[in-house]
Motif scaffolding. Sequence first.
Motif, PDB file in Angstrom:
ATOM      1  N   TYR A 143       0.839  -1.198   0.000  1.00  0.00           N
ATOM      2  CA  TYR A 143       0.000   0.000   0.000  1.00  0.00           C
ATOM      3  C   TYR A 143       0.880   1.257   0.000  1.00  0.00           C
ATOM      4  O   TYR A 143       0.731   2.147  -0.830  1.00  0.00           O
ATOM      5  CB  TYR A 143      -0.918  -0.035   1.229  1.00  0.00           C
ATOM      6  CG  TYR A 143      -1.763   1.186   1.406  1.00  0.00           C
ATOM      7  CD1 TYR A 143      -3.003   1.290   0.781  1.00  0.00           C
ATOM      8  CD2 TYR A 143      -1.335   2.247   2.211  1.00  0.00           C
ATOM      9  CE1 TYR A 143      -3.790   2.425   0.942  1.00  0.00           C
ATOM     10  CE2 TYR A 143      -2.104   3.379   2.378  1.00  0.00           C
ATOM     11  CZ  TYR A 143      -3.330   3.462   1.741  1.00  0.00           C
ATOM     12  OH  TYR A 143      -4.103   4.584   1.887  1.00  0.00           O
ATOM     13  N   ASP A 144       1.842   1.297   0.932  1.00  0.00           N
ATOM     14  CA  ASP A 144       2.719   2.469   1.055  1.00  0.00           C
ATOM     15  C   ASP A 144       3.515   2.709  -0.231  1.00  0.00           C
ATOM     16  O   ASP A 144       3.747   3.862  -0.614  1.00  0.00           O
ATOM     17  CB  ASP A 144       3.692   2.296   2.232  1.00  0.00           C
ATOM     18  CG  ASP A 144       2.973   2.392   3.572  1.00  0.00           C
ATOM     19  OD1 ASP A 144       1.806   2.842   3.599  1.00  0.00           O
ATOM     20  OD2 ASP A 144       3.569   1.992   4.596  1.00  0.00           O
ATOM     21  N   GLU A 145       3.931   1.595  -0.856  1.00  0.00           N
ATOM     22  CA  GLU A 145       4.712   1.693  -2.086  1.00  0.00           C
ATOM     23  C   GLU A 145       3.905   2.391  -3.189  1.00  0.00           C
ATOM     24  O   GLU A 145       4.407   3.263  -3.892  1.00  0.00           O
ATOM     25  CB  GLU A 145       5.001   0.266  -2.551  1.00  0.00           C
ATOM     26  CG  GLU A 145       6.366  -0.007  -3.102  1.00  0.00           C
ATOM     27  CD  GLU A 145       6.498  -1.513  -3.298  1.00  0.00           C
ATOM     28  OE1 GLU A 145       7.182  -2.140  -2.484  1.00  0.00           O
ATOM     29  OE2 GLU A 145       5.870  -2.066  -4.236  1.00  0.00           O
ATOM     30  N   ILE A 146       2.629   1.987  -3.312  1.00  0.00           N
ATOM     31  CA  ILE A 146       1.767   2.565  -4.352  1.00  0.00           C
ATOM     32  C   ILE A 146       1.503   4.047  -4.068  1.00  0.00           C
ATOM     33  O   ILE A 146       1.601   4.897  -4.948  1.00  0.00           O
ATOM     34  CB  ILE A 146       0.432   1.779  -4.452  1.00  0.00           C
ATOM     35  CG1 ILE A 146       0.708   0.326  -4.848  1.00  0.00           C
ATOM     36  CG2 ILE A 146      -0.516   2.440  -5.457  1.00  0.00           C
ATOM     37  CD1 ILE A 146      -0.487  -0.601  -4.736  1.00  0.00           C
ATOM     38  N   ILE A 147       1.212   4.352  -2.795  1.00  0.00           N
ATOM     39  CA  ILE A 147       0.934   5.738  -2.414  1.00  0.00           C
ATOM     40  C   ILE A 147       2.181   6.610  -2.645  1.00  0.00           C
ATOM     41  O   ILE A 147       2.090   7.725  -3.148  1.00  0.00           O
ATOM     42  CB  ILE A 147       0.488   5.828  -0.925  1.00  0.00           C
ATOM     43  CG1 ILE A 147      -0.788   5.005  -0.695  1.00  0.00           C
ATOM     44  CG2 ILE A 147       0.311   7.276  -0.475  1.00  0.00           C
ATOM     45  CD1 ILE A 147      -2.014   5.461  -1.455  1.00  0.00           C
ATOM     46  N   ALA A 148       3.351   6.062  -2.281  1.00  0.00           N
ATOM     47  CA  ALA A 148       4.597   6.829  -2.447  1.00  0.00           C
ATOM     48  C   ALA A 148       4.845   7.173  -3.914  1.00  0.00           C
ATOM     49  O   ALA A 148       5.468   8.182  -4.230  1.00  0.00           O
ATOM     50  CB  ALA A 148       5.775   6.040  -1.881  1.00  0.00           C
ATOM     51  N   LYS A 149       4.355   6.302  -4.806  1.00  0.00           N
ATOM     52  CA  LYS A 149       4.541   6.566  -6.246  1.00  0.00           C
ATOM     53  C   LYS A 149       3.444   7.469  -6.789  1.00  0.00           C
ATOM     54  O   LYS A 149       3.326   7.669  -7.995  1.00  0.00           O
ATOM     55  CB  LYS A 149       4.521   5.242  -7.021  1.00  0.00           C
ATOM     56  CG  LYS A 149       5.821   4.470  -6.908  1.00  0.00           C
ATOM     57  CD  LYS A 149       5.777   3.229  -7.789  1.00  0.00           C
ATOM     58  CE  LYS A 149       6.949   2.316  -7.525  1.00  0.00           C
ATOM     59  NZ  LYS A 149       6.596   0.899  -7.671  1.00  0.00           N
ATOM     60  N   GLY A 150       2.580   7.980  -5.887  1.00  0.00           N
ATOM     61  CA  GLY A 150       1.518   8.887  -6.309  1.00  0.00           C
ATOM     62  C   GLY A 150       0.269   8.177  -6.811  1.00  0.00           C
ATOM     63  O   GLY A 150      -0.617   8.802  -7.388  1.00  0.00           O
ATOM     64  N   GLY A 151       0.193   6.873  -6.576  1.00  0.00           N
ATOM     65  CA  GLY A 151      -0.969   6.119  -7.047  1.00  0.00           C
ATOM     66  C   GLY A 151      -2.089   6.102  -6.028  1.00  0.00           C
ATOM     67  O   GLY A 151      -1.981   6.692  -4.948  1.00  0.00           O
ATOM     68  N   GLU A 152      -3.183   5.431  -6.388  1.00  0.00           N
ATOM     69  CA  GLU A 152      -4.298   5.264  -5.454  1.00  0.00           C
ATOM     70  C   GLU A 152      -4.377   3.796  -5.075  1.00  0.00           C
ATOM     71  O   GLU A 152      -4.162   2.930  -5.920  1.00  0.00           O
ATOM     72  CB  GLU A 152      -5.608   5.649  -6.141  1.00  0.00           C
ATOM     73  CG  GLU A 152      -5.835   7.132  -6.149  1.00  0.00           C
ATOM     74  CD  GLU A 152      -7.139   7.476  -6.832  1.00  0.00           C
ATOM     75  OE1 GLU A 152      -8.091   6.672  -6.763  1.00  0.00           O
ATOM     76  OE2 GLU A 152      -7.189   8.545  -7.458  1.00  0.00           O
ATOM     77  N   ALA A 153      -4.691   3.541  -3.799  1.00  0.00           N
ATOM     78  CA  ALA A 153      -4.749   2.144  -3.368  1.00  0.00           C
ATOM     79  C   ALA A 153      -5.804   1.959  -2.298  1.00  0.00           C
ATOM     80  O   ALA A 153      -6.133   2.892  -1.571  1.00  0.00           O
ATOM     81  CB  ALA A 153      -3.383   1.717  -2.845  1.00  0.00           C
ATOM     82  N   ASP A 154      -6.335   0.745  -2.241  1.00  0.00           N
ATOM     83  CA  ASP A 154      -7.351   0.397  -1.255  1.00  0.00           C
ATOM     84  C   ASP A 154      -6.742  -0.684  -0.366  1.00  0.00           C
ATOM     85  O   ASP A 154      -6.500  -1.800  -0.822  1.00  0.00           O
ATOM     86  CB  ASP A 154      -8.586  -0.109  -2.026  1.00  0.00           C
ATOM     87  CG  ASP A 154      -9.641  -0.704  -1.104  1.00  0.00           C
ATOM     88  OD1 ASP A 154      -9.374  -0.865   0.095  1.00  0.00           O
ATOM     89  OD2 ASP A 154     -10.723  -1.014  -1.610  1.00  0.00           O
ATOM     90  N   PHE A 155      -6.463  -0.322   0.901  1.00  0.00           N
ATOM     91  CA  PHE A 155      -5.746  -1.260   1.779  1.00  0.00           C
ATOM     92  C   PHE A 155      -6.479  -2.595   1.895  1.00  0.00           C
ATOM     93  O   PHE A 155      -5.859  -3.656   1.813  1.00  0.00           O
ATOM     94  CB  PHE A 155      -5.525  -0.665   3.181  1.00  0.00           C
ATOM     95  CG  PHE A 155      -4.827  -1.638   4.089  1.00  0.00           C
ATOM     96  CD1 PHE A 155      -3.448  -1.789   4.045  1.00  0.00           C
ATOM     97  CD2 PHE A 155      -5.557  -2.443   4.962  1.00  0.00           C
ATOM     98  CE1 PHE A 155      -2.794  -2.719   4.850  1.00  0.00           C
ATOM     99  CE2 PHE A 155      -4.915  -3.381   5.770  1.00  0.00           C
ATOM    100  CZ  PHE A 155      -3.532  -3.512   5.713  1.00  0.00           C
ATOM    101  N   ASP A 156      -7.801  -2.557   2.084  1.00  0.00           N
ATOM    102  CA  ASP A 156      -8.549  -3.809   2.284  1.00  0.00           C
ATOM    103  C   ASP A 156      -8.443  -4.722   1.068  1.00  0.00           C
ATOM    104  O   ASP A 156      -8.342  -5.945   1.209  1.00  0.00           O
ATOM    105  CB  ASP A 156     -10.018  -3.511   2.598  1.00  0.00           C
ATOM    106  CG  ASP A 156     -10.161  -2.859   3.966  1.00  0.00           C
ATOM    107  OD1 ASP A 156      -9.226  -3.023   4.781  1.00  0.00           O
ATOM    108  OD2 ASP A 156     -11.174  -2.177   4.207  1.00  0.00           O
ATOM    109  N   ALA A 157      -8.468  -4.106  -0.111  1.00  0.00           N
ATOM    110  CA  ALA A 157      -8.372  -4.919  -1.336  1.00  0.00           C
ATOM    111  C   ALA A 157      -6.979  -5.547  -1.442  1.00  0.00           C
ATOM    112  O   ALA A 157      -6.837  -6.716  -1.797  1.00  0.00           O
ATOM    113  CB  ALA A 157      -8.659  -4.054  -2.556  1.00  0.00           C
ATOM    114  N   ILE A 158      -5.955  -4.771  -1.081  1.00  0.00           N
ATOM    115  CA  ILE A 158      -4.579  -5.291  -1.147  1.00  0.00           C
ATOM    116  C   ILE A 158      -4.401  -6.414  -0.126  1.00  0.00           C
ATOM    117  O   ILE A 158      -3.815  -7.452  -0.417  1.00  0.00           O
ATOM    118  CB  ILE A 158      -3.546  -4.168  -0.900  1.00  0.00           C
ATOM    119  CG1 ILE A 158      -3.618  -3.159  -2.050  1.00  0.00           C
ATOM    120  CG2 ILE A 158      -2.137  -4.725  -0.774  1.00  0.00           C
ATOM    121  CD1 ILE A 158      -2.724  -1.954  -1.871  1.00  0.00           C
TER     122      ILE A 158
END
Length: 211
Positions: A143-158
Motif C-alpha cells: 500500500y505504502d509503495e503505491i501511495i509513495a509513487k503517487g498512485g491510489e490504493a485500497d488497503f482492504d483490497a490489497i
Amino acid sequence: MGLVIAIDGPAAAGKGTLSRQIAETYGFQHLDTGLTYRATAKALLDAGLSLDDEAVAERMALAVDLGGLDRAVLARHEIGEAASKIAVMPAVRRALVEAQRMFSQREPGTVLDGRDIGTVVCPQAPVKLYVTASPQVRARRRYDEIIAKGGEADFDAIFADVRKRDERDMGRADSPLKPADDAHLLDTSEMSIEAAFRAAKNLIDAALKKN
Ligand code: DC
C-alpha cells in the motif's frame, strides 16, 4: 562450484530487495524465479491463450528466455495473478525448475529467490533463507509503495489479495511455499531491511569460509 543462496518467502515479504542487495554485495548472479512464472503467464496472455491448458503453458515455459526477463514489464498485477494460476501446473514447474537449476550453477555464485528454491530447485544450497512477514505488514508495504509513487490504493483490497495469493502459493499440491527444514527464518514484520541484510550477511560469510 560457486556458492548458491536460496531465498524463499511469500509475496511482498522483502525477499526481492534482500536478494538484489546480496547479489550486488557478493558480485553473484541473481534470478528472481517469480519472473519466470510471470514471463510464461505473459506469453499466454499476449497470445490470447487459455490459462487452463497445461500442455500449451508448458510449451510457453520451455520457451522462456532467462536473459530477457524485464521486471518492469512483468510487474503488472494481472500478470502476477495469472502466474500464480499456472504455477500450480506440474509440467510448467518442471520446465522452469530445470532452467532455474542450470542458472544456479553459474559462476562465481548465485542468488535465487522464489517459493520453492530451498525445498525443490536447490535443496543442496549451503545458505537457505526464508523471509516472511505478517500479511498485515506485507499489505501495508504494498500500500505504502503505491501511495509513495503517487498512485491510489485500497488497503482492504490489497490485504485480501495478499491472503488469496498466500493461500494459492501455500496450498498447491506441487511444491507449495514452505520453509526448508534447514532454512534460516527471517521475519521482517518488525525488522528493517538493513537488519535482515546483516543477518543474511553473517550466514553467507560463514558459509563462504567453509566453501
Ligand atoms: O514472486 P512473484 O509475485 O513474482 O511470483 C509470481 C507467482 O509465481 C507466485 O504467485 C507463485 C509463482 N512462483 C512459484 O510458484 N515458484 C517460484 N519459485 C516463484 C514464483
